[in-house]
Motif scaffolding. Structure first.
Motif, short mmCIF file in Angstrom:
data_model
loop_
_atom_site.label_atom_id
_atom_site.label_comp_id
_atom_site.label_asym_id
_atom_site.label_seq_id
_atom_site.Cartn_x
_atom_site.Cartn_y
_atom_site.Cartn_z
N THR A 180 -23.28 -13.89 55.12
CA THR A 180 -23.86 -13.44 56.39
C THR A 180 -24.59 -14.58 57.09
O THR A 180 -24.46 -14.77 58.30
N GLU A 181 -25.36 -15.35 56.34
CA GLU A 181 -26.08 -16.48 56.91
C GLU A 181 -25.12 -17.55 57.43
O GLU A 181 -25.32 -18.11 58.51
N LEU A 182 -24.07 -17.79 56.66
CA LEU A 182 -23.07 -18.79 57.07
C LEU A 182 -22.30 -18.31 58.29
O LEU A 182 -21.92 -19.11 59.15
N SER A 183 -22.08 -17.02 58.38
CA SER A 183 -21.40 -16.44 59.54
C SER A 183 -22.22 -16.70 60.80
O SER A 183 -21.68 -17.07 61.85
N ALA A 184 -23.54 -16.54 60.68
CA ALA A 184 -24.43 -16.74 61.83
C ALA A 184 -24.47 -18.20 62.25
O ALA A 184 -24.39 -18.52 63.44
N VAL A 185 -24.57 -19.11 61.29
CA VAL A 185 -24.69 -20.52 61.63
C VAL A 185 -23.39 -21.07 62.20
O VAL A 185 -23.39 -21.98 63.04
N ALA A 186 -22.25 -20.50 61.76
CA ALA A 186 -20.95 -20.96 62.26
C ALA A 186 -20.56 -20.24 63.54
O ALA A 186 -19.61 -20.66 64.22
N GLY A 187 -21.26 -19.16 63.88
CA GLY A 187 -20.97 -18.42 65.10
C GLY A 187 -19.64 -17.69 65.07
O GLY A 187 -18.94 -17.62 66.07
N ILE A 188 -19.30 -17.15 63.89
CA ILE A 188 -18.02 -16.46 63.73
C ILE A 188 -18.26 -15.09 63.07
O ILE A 188 -19.31 -14.84 62.51
N ALA A 189 -17.25 -14.23 63.14
CA ALA A 189 -17.35 -12.90 62.56
C ALA A 189 -17.39 -12.96 61.04
O ALA A 189 -16.88 -13.91 60.42
N ALA A 190 -18.00 -11.94 60.44
CA ALA A 190 -18.11 -11.89 58.98
C ALA A 190 -16.75 -11.91 58.30
O ALA A 190 -16.56 -12.57 57.27
N SER A 191 -15.78 -11.19 58.86
CA SER A 191 -14.44 -11.15 58.26
C SER A 191 -13.78 -12.52 58.31
O SER A 191 -13.09 -12.92 57.37
N THR A 192 -14.01 -13.24 59.39
CA THR A 192 -13.46 -14.60 59.52
C THR A 192 -14.13 -15.54 58.53
O THR A 192 -13.46 -16.38 57.91
#
Length: 236
Positions: free
Chosen positions: A48-60
């Motif tokens: 979840t944290e990595l999803s936020a920092v990368a600016g992409i969806a959780a599934s991606t």
């Protein structure tokens, strides 16, 4: 905390060239690069944290992490119901740091484009990087704390590390000391076990503090006094 075992995409009998191309392909996506750069702070992150920092969806993010896992670039640790991701080791951090340096090369005169706060002091996986780290390394070279090639502490260097309280591993599984090319300064800072020992000391003494979620490092008031005294730096 348990490691999640993963398998590599390549078979043992495949060529080195094929293995290299698989790793290069895994790093080729900007979102995966964002994930890897976030993990350069040396800590474990949730998806979840990595999803936020990368600016992409959780599934991606899940798909990207699977790709990075399968190529041995990251590891996954499980703790209870949670999963945490981190770089597979200091060798991956070194690969990324070198890639950053290569990516910033230009035929024109070099002008750093890194944000000032990161240029001054940041983490390079488990050791200190940036302008401050380069100045400390230059001091150690001048005072002959480290060998001229940067691959070992001298006897004097080991004595000084012991005196300031930086604990070295007597049997390190990595290089005891190395010159790590700083990608923003284009000069060397201290890496290897000695670099990790120095970083651990600076954090323990609260001479530096880390910014949660970022690679940025700040020098405290007591740190400015201590670093100025220990390494003859002007940090006023």
């Amino acid at each position: 905390m348990n490691f999640l075992h993963t398998e590599y995409d390549s078979e043992p009998d495949e060529s080195l060239e094929k293995s290299m191309s698989l790793v290069a392909s895994a790093i080729s996506d900007p979102s995966r690069v964002s994930i890897l750069c976030a993990l350069m702070d040396g800590r474990a992150w949730t998806a979840t944290e990595l999803s936020a920092v990368a600016g992409i969806a959780a599934s991606t993010t899940s798909g990207h992490l699977t790709r990075l896992l399968s190529n041995g670039l990251v590891i996954c640790l499980t703790q209870g119901r949670h999963r945490y991701y981190s770089l597979a080791g200091h060798h991956i951090a070194g690969l990324l740091e070198n890639l950053m340096g290569v990516s910033m090369r230009s035929h024109r005169a070099f002008t750093p484009g890194t944000p000032v706060v990161l240029r001054y002091a940041r983490t390079c996986y488990d050791h200190l990087a940036g302008e401050l780290a380069v100045k400390i390394y230059d001091f150690m070279l001048t005072e002959q704390w480290i060998e001229s090639d940067g691959n070992a502490l001298t006897s004097a260097g080991k004595a000084h590390f012991q005196h300031i309280g930086a604990v070295l591993d007597p049997r390190p599984r990595r290089k005891p000391c190395c010159a790590c090319l700083d990608w923003s300064e284009r000069r060397f800072h201290l890496g290897g076990d000695a670099g990790q020992a120095l970083m651990a000391l600076l954090l323990q003494k609260e001479w530096i503090t880390r910014t949660p979620g970022y690679r940025e490092v700040s020098v405290t008031d007591s740190g400015r006094i201590a670093l100025s005294r220990l390494f003859s730096l002007n940090l006023s």
